[in-house]
Design a protein around this motif. Structure first.
Motif, PDB file in Angstrom:
ATOM      1  N   ARG A  68       0.913  -1.341   0.046  1.00 29.07           N
ATOM      2  CA  ARG A  68       0.107  -0.021   0.031  1.00 29.07           C
ATOM      3  C   ARG A  68       0.839   1.173  -0.066  1.00 29.07           C
ATOM      4  NH1 ARG A  68      -3.927   1.233   3.748  1.00 29.07           N
ATOM      5  NH2 ARG A  68      -5.388   2.008   2.059  1.00 29.07           N
ATOM      6  N   VAL A  69       0.633   2.071  -1.131  1.00 21.15           N
ATOM      7  CA  VAL A  69       1.538   3.310  -1.155  1.00 21.15           C
ATOM      8  C   VAL A  69       0.675   4.470  -1.162  1.00 21.15           C
ATOM      9  CG1 VAL A  69       3.145   4.388  -2.632  1.00 21.15           C
ATOM     10  CG2 VAL A  69       3.139   2.234  -2.549  1.00 21.15           C
ATOM     11  N   LEU A  70       1.149   5.675  -0.409  1.00 19.50           N
ATOM     12  CA  LEU A  70       0.378   6.599  -0.185  1.00 19.50           C
ATOM     13  C   LEU A  70       1.263   7.790  -1.291  1.00 19.50           C
ATOM     14  CD1 LEU A  70      -1.598   8.864   0.170  1.00 19.50           C
ATOM     15  CD2 LEU A  70      -0.564   9.082   2.298  1.00 19.50           C
ATOM     16  N   ILE A  71       0.579   8.386  -2.397  1.00 22.74           N
ATOM     17  CA  ILE A  71       1.450   9.261  -3.151  1.00 22.74           C
ATOM     18  C   ILE A  71       0.736  10.677  -3.170  1.00 22.74           C
ATOM     19  CG2 ILE A  71       2.219   9.878  -5.650  1.00 22.74           C
ATOM     20  CD1 ILE A  71       2.066   6.894  -6.158  1.00 22.74           C
ATOM     21  N   ALA A  72       1.825  11.515  -2.621  1.00 25.47           N
ATOM     22  CA  ALA A  72       0.955  12.971  -2.425  1.00 25.47           C
ATOM     23  C   ALA A  72       1.857  13.991  -3.372  1.00 25.47           C
ATOM     24  CB  ALA A  72       1.130  13.460  -1.035  1.00 25.47           C
ATOM     25  N   ASP A  73       1.061  14.668  -4.414  1.00 26.54           N
ATOM     26  CA  ASP A  73       1.416  15.490  -5.178  1.00 26.54           C
ATOM     27  C   ASP A  73       0.451  16.506  -5.732  1.00 26.54           C
ATOM     28  OD1 ASP A  73       2.833  16.733  -7.782  1.00 26.54           O
ATOM     29  OD2 ASP A  73       4.381  15.397  -7.273  1.00 26.54           O
ATOM     30  N   ASP A  74       0.928  17.598  -5.919  1.00 30.18           N
ATOM     31  CA  ASP A  74      -0.184  18.448  -6.434  1.00 30.18           C
ATOM     32  C   ASP A  74      -0.504  18.709  -8.003  1.00 30.18           C
ATOM     33  OD1 ASP A  74       2.437  19.715  -6.585  1.00 30.18           O
ATOM     34  OD2 ASP A  74       1.559  21.691  -6.327  1.00 30.18           O
TER      35      ASP A  74
END
Length: 203
Positions: free
Chosen positions: A3-9
């Motif tokens: 499980r990966v959380l990717i945070a980018d605008d």
């Protein structure tokens, strides 16, 4: 399932990364557009294997946001990604306790491998960024503790499967370590890496 959380605008980048990982198989991806949203997701969900955060997205304030994220998920790998490489980023990222740094210019296959690597608890840093670090006079500059463990077993002539069993890791992870070790030492293959290591008193 990793499980990966990717945070980018950047919406496109998030979607592309998620598509790469899901096409690879074995990944479950959640996305966020800024640090506050990412931290809310972390607080509301259990079991992320890796948080991948954009260096310049809203709420980050550079390394301050990285430190905040690491504090919010004790024991979970947190890594930075960016389209630029601030001066001294490799040293600062590792000093903060992060799992690594991903330039957005990396090829898709390298990104997938790096994410898998970091989610497994290892540290990733592009080779060219490691070479930018000041040499402290150590003959094994750039080798992580885990890479030194793998290298010592290469010197003993162990196969990847044997090294994986010895260190309690998966064989693909060992293959990535061997590849990285060869690149750092300038070796053509694992045998050459072992030979160079002996010459430099690394094992």
């Amino acid at each position: 399932m990793t499980r990966v959380l990717i945070a980018d605008d950047h919406d496109l980048l998030r979607d592309v990364l998620r598509s790469y990982l899901e096409a690879e198989g074995g990944f479950s991806v959640v996305t966020a557009a800024d640090l506050p949203s990412a931290l809310e997701l972390v607080a509301g969900e259990e079991g992320f294997d890796l948080l991948l955060l954009d260096y310049a997205m809203p709420g980050m304030n550079g390394f301050d946001g990285l430190a905040k994220a690491i504090a919010a998920v004790p024991g979970t790998p947190v890594a930075l990604m960016s389209g630029m490489a601030p001066v001294g980023v490799a040293e600062k990222v590792l000093a903060c306790g992060a799992a690594g740094f991903l330039p957005k210019t990396l090829p898709a296959r390298s990104v997938v491998n790096a994410i898998r690597f970091m989610a497994a608890g290892e540290t990733y840093m592009p080779l060219d960024m490691i070479r930018q670090q000041p040499d402290q006079g150590s003959p094994d500059i750039g080798l992580s503790p885990r890479e030194r463990e793998v290298l010592s077993r290469l010197c003993e002539g162990l196969a990847n499967k044997e090294i994986a069993r010895d260190l309690g890791l998966r064989e693909p992870t060992i293959k990535l370590h061997v590849k990285t070790i060869c690149r750092k030492l300038g070796a053509r293959n694992r045998t050459h890496a072992a030979m160079l290591a002996r010459e430099r008193a690394l094992c």
